[in-house]
Structure formats: C-alpha cells, structure tokens
Design a protein around this motif. Structure first.
Motif, mmCIF file in Angstrom:
data_model
loop_
_atom_site.group_PDB
_atom_site.id
_atom_site.type_symbol
_atom_site.label_atom_id
_atom_site.label_comp_id
_atom_site.label_asym_id
_atom_site.label_seq_id
_atom_site.Cartn_x
_atom_site.Cartn_y
_atom_site.Cartn_z
ATOM 1 N N PHE A 174 0.813 -1.225 0.000
ATOM 2 C CA PHE A 174 0.000 0.000 0.000
ATOM 3 C C PHE A 174 0.845 1.272 0.000
ATOM 4 N N GLY A 175 1.974 1.267 -0.668
ATOM 5 C CA GLY A 175 2.761 2.489 -0.730
ATOM 6 C C GLY A 175 4.042 2.330 -1.512
ATOM 7 N N SER A 176 4.811 3.429 -1.585
ATOM 8 C CA SER A 176 6.101 3.396 -2.279
ATOM 9 C C SER A 176 6.940 4.583 -1.831
ATOM 10 N N VAL A 177 8.255 4.461 -2.055
ATOM 11 C CA VAL A 177 9.182 5.559 -1.786
ATOM 12 C C VAL A 177 10.047 5.744 -3.028
ATOM 13 N N ASP A 178 9.978 6.935 -3.619
ATOM 14 C CA ASP A 178 10.777 7.250 -4.802
ATOM 15 C C ASP A 178 11.801 8.317 -4.448
ATOM 16 N N GLU A 179 13.038 8.102 -4.906
ATOM 17 C CA GLU A 179 14.111 9.071 -4.675
ATOM 18 C C GLU A 179 14.517 9.699 -6.004
ATOM 19 N N TYR A 180 14.575 11.029 -6.019
ATOM 20 C CA TYR A 180 14.960 11.764 -7.234
ATOM 21 C C TYR A 180 16.199 12.601 -6.953
ATOM 22 N N ARG A 181 17.097 12.656 -7.932
ATOM 23 C CA ARG A 181 18.302 13.469 -7.791
ATOM 24 C C ARG A 181 18.130 14.756 -8.603
ATOM 25 N N LEU A 182 18.323 15.891 -7.902
ATOM 26 C CA LEU A 182 18.147 17.196 -8.541
ATOM 27 C C LEU A 182 19.518 17.792 -8.836
ATOM 28 N N GLY A 183 20.396 17.005 -9.409
ATOM 29 C CA GLY A 183 21.782 17.441 -9.591
ATOM 30 C C GLY A 183 21.994 18.255 -10.858
ATOM 31 N N ARG A 184 23.292 18.407 -11.153
ATOM 32 C CA ARG A 184 23.663 19.261 -12.284
ATOM 33 C C ARG A 184 23.142 18.718 -13.615
ATOM 34 N N SER A 185 23.150 17.384 -13.771
ATOM 35 C CA SER A 185 22.735 16.836 -15.067
ATOM 36 C C SER A 185 21.249 17.128 -15.321
ATOM 37 N N LEU A 186 20.450 17.136 -14.249
ATOM 38 C CA LEU A 186 19.034 17.449 -14.422
ATOM 39 C C LEU A 186 18.865 18.926 -14.792
ATOM 40 N N ARG A 187 19.665 19.795 -14.119
ATOM 41 C CA ARG A 187 19.588 21.226 -14.452
ATOM 42 C C ARG A 187 20.036 21.460 -15.887
ATOM 43 N N LYS A 188 21.086 20.732 -16.300
ATOM 44 C CA LYS A 188 21.575 20.867 -17.679
ATOM 45 C C LYS A 188 20.511 20.479 -18.694
ATOM 46 N N SER A 189 19.688 19.479 -18.320
ATOM 47 C CA SER A 189 18.671 19.051 -19.267
ATOM 48 C C SER A 189 17.453 19.980 -19.244
ATOM 49 N N GLY A 190 17.528 21.052 -18.404
ATOM 50 C CA GLY A 190 16.512 22.097 -18.510
ATOM 51 C C GLY A 190 15.580 22.246 -17.325
ATOM 52 N N PHE A 191 15.832 21.495 -16.229
ATOM 53 C CA PHE A 191 14.932 21.576 -15.082
ATOM 54 C C PHE A 191 15.400 22.669 -14.124
ATOM 55 N N ASP A 192 14.494 23.543 -13.711
ATOM 56 C CA ASP A 192 14.799 24.636 -12.802
ATOM 57 C C ASP A 192 14.295 24.288 -11.397
ATOM 58 N N ALA A 193 15.246 24.050 -10.466
ATOM 59 C CA ALA A 193 14.871 23.642 -9.108
ATOM 60 C C ALA A 193 14.852 24.826 -8.143
ATOM 61 N N ALA A 194 15.026 26.065 -8.666
ATOM 62 C CA ALA A 194 15.108 27.237 -7.786
ATOM 63 C C ALA A 194 13.812 27.419 -7.001
ATOM 64 N N GLY A 195 13.957 27.647 -5.694
ATOM 65 C CA GLY A 195 12.795 27.938 -4.855
ATOM 66 C C GLY A 195 11.902 26.750 -4.562
ATOM 67 N N LEU A 196 12.385 25.565 -4.882
ATOM 68 C CA LEU A 196 11.546 24.369 -4.719
ATOM 69 C C LEU A 196 11.180 24.136 -3.246
ATOM 70 N N ALA A 197 12.128 24.441 -2.336
ATOM 71 C CA ALA A 197 11.870 24.202 -0.913
ATOM 72 C C ALA A 197 10.643 24.977 -0.438
ATOM 73 N N ASP A 198 10.568 26.265 -0.827
ATOM 74 C CA ASP A 198 9.421 27.087 -0.422
ATOM 75 C C ASP A 198 8.124 26.607 -1.052
ATOM 76 N N GLU A 199 8.258 25.985 -2.198
ATOM 77 C CA GLU A 199 7.069 25.595 -2.956
ATOM 78 C C GLU A 199 6.557 24.198 -2.595
ATOM 79 N N LEU A 200 7.291 23.486 -1.737
ATOM 80 C CA LEU A 200 6.925 22.082 -1.471
ATOM 81 C C LEU A 200 5.478 21.898 -1.010
ATOM 82 N N PRO A 201 4.973 22.728 -0.077
ATOM 83 C CA PRO A 201 3.570 22.530 0.337
ATOM 84 C C PRO A 201 2.589 22.679 -0.827
ATOM 85 N N ALA A 202 2.805 23.697 -1.664
ATOM 86 C CA ALA A 202 1.903 23.904 -2.799
ATOM 87 C C ALA A 202 2.037 22.768 -3.808
#
Ligand SMILES: [Zn+2]
Length: 284
Positions: A174-202
């Motif tokens: 009845f559940g799962s745990v997924d781990e994601y890496r927000l490293g440089r390679s993800l940013r290089k591929s175009g993902f913007d992680a800026a301000g994600l901490a503040d946005e987590l509740p939303a």
C-alpha cells in the motif's frame, strides 16, 4: 533451458508447474520451474520485492523464502545482481529462481509441483505499485512549468521529471518511496529547481489534487505483455481523463483505480536540496 513463463502479469496466484532444475546452496534449495505465478525481484531495477507463498509437492509444503530473477548459460546459474548479461543475450535464459529451505521437499527435475502466491500480500504490493506510477505522473504534471527546455515526455505528453531524475524506487504494501536526484545533469537538461523548498507545500497539494481527481474516475488498469516469458516487455497501462498512460514495468498491479482508495503523497528535500523524496500511500 528456456526462459521461465510468468503468469503474474495477468494476476495469476497459482500454477501447476514442472521442476526444471534444483540445487542446494548454503542450506537453501534453489528451484527453477517451467512456469510460475511468483513475481521475482528484478536484477536490474529491484523496485518490487518478491511475492510470498508456497511450493507444494505430494502433500508437503515449503515456504518460498525468496524469489529473484536469474540467468543461465546452461552451465552456471547467476542470480540477482550477479547476472552478467543483458536480457535477450543469445545463448542465455532468464529464469525465476525460487528459494526454499533445503530438506523440506525432495525435489528433482521433472517433478510436478504447485506454486501458490499469498494473495493478500500480492494485492497490497499491487496497490502500492499502481499508486507509485500514478503519483509519478501527477508529480510530472505538477512540475511541468519548471522545464526551460522540452525534455522527453511521459505517457500523458508532459515533461518526464520522474523518468529524468529517478534514482531508486521501492514498492511497499500500500505504498512506495521514490528518490529523485536534482543534480547538475538534471539542471543541464533544462529543469529549474530554484525555490523548490518554499514551494513544497503547494507542490504536494497540487500532486494530491491531481491524484484525487484521477482515482475518482475509477479508470481501468492493466499490464500489457509482448509475450509470456520473463524477458518479454511489459507495460503498465492506465486509463485516465488526460489519456491512456503507459509506463514500462515488470511489476504487478491492481485492475482498476477504485481498488486503491485515497492516494496521497508527501514530499521532502534532502542533501541540501539535491534530493527529492516522494512517499506515496494508498488506501487499504
Ligand atoms: Zn512499475
């Protein structure tokens, strides 16, 4: 030896089978059969654990203690992480390796046995696995606006954050745990992680709202297979209001979203913002 035929993709819980090979290793018997309903742990992406259940012969019953993918060249058997070749390698067979305590059953190649999976535990893992894929698609939707470039898209046509960033996935009852890496390679591929901490509740609220909407439709879920053998390609297919979602998957699943009950996630940032953990829980 040929590849093991597997019947868990259609939801099967019991099969009569013929023993193909048996040996003893450290007090445990390793048993290969021509077919099995048991879902084995994958050697390359071990997200869903082994089914539980029994292997029976002649009125005696042995608990299946473990069940993993193995490969053999006809001479040696390699199990789990020790499998040295890719699936489909010429001259190799991919097999389901059931482990039981040695000495419970007298087994030899050619014996007829009955394999029976614990249905309640299977159902709990199936709910967890379907919930996991559903949550990944909902997370992709919630993060779609953070991509500056268009990366590979998911089965619903949205930027595939899950596919680009996932490092591990663990299916639980009845559940799962997924781990994601927000490293440089993800940013290089175009993902913007800026301000994600503040946005987590939303972000969490957005994912959960999408999940509630999807689960409420009670869409059908199925596993499509390219063939009956362990190595044949399998896909999780789910009918959603946004379209038909497809994810390559070797696991087991429910047959409809109504079986899940409420599905919700929690999100957590770690490693100084470099790691995102998503925990998903289904009803049940
Ligand atoms: Zn899967």
């Amino acid at each position: 030896m040929t590849d093991t035929l597997v019947t868990f993709p259609s939801g099967s819980l019991t099969e009569r089978a013929t023993v193909r090979f048996v040996d003893v290793d450290s007090g445990r018997q390793r048993v290969l059969t021509d077919r099995t309903p048991f879902h084995p742990v994958d050697h390359g992406w071990p997200d869903q654990g082994p089914d539980r259940g029994t292997l029976d012969r002649g009125g005696r019953s042995a608990a299946v203690l473990d069940c993993v993918v193995g490969a053999t060249d006809g001479t040696d058997l390699f199990v789990g992480a020790d499998v040295p070749v890719r699936r489909g390698e010429p001259g190799w067979s991919f097999v389901v390796v059931h482990t039981v305590d040695a000495g419970v059953l007298e087994l030899a190649a050619g014996d007829e046995v009955t394999l029976t999976v614990d249905g309640e535990y299977r159902a709990a893992l199936s709910a967890g696995h379907t919930g996991c894929h559903l949550a990944a698609l909902a997370l992709n939707a919630a993060l779609a606006g953070r991509w500056r470039k268009t990366p590979r898209t998911d089965g619903l046509g949205r930027p595939d954050f899950d596919g680009a960033a996932i490092v591990s996935s663990r299916i639980e009852p009845f559940g799962s745990v997924d781990e994601y890496r927000l490293g440089r390679s993800l940013r290089k591929s175009g993902f913007d992680a800026a301000g994600l901490a503040d946005e987590l509740p939303a972000l969490t609220a957005a994912v959960n709202a999408t999940l509630a909407g999807w689960v409420g439709t009670g869409g059908a879920v199925r596993v499509e297979t390219a063939g009956p053998a362990l190595i044949d390609r399998r896909e999780w297919v789910c009918e959603l209001p946004d379209g038909t979602a497809r994810i390559a998957c070797g696991g087991t699943h429910v047959t409809g979203l109504t079986e899940l009950g409420a599905v919700g996630v929690s999100l957590e940032l770690g490693d100084e913002g470099q790691r995102l953990t998503m925990r998903t829980a289904t009803g049940g």
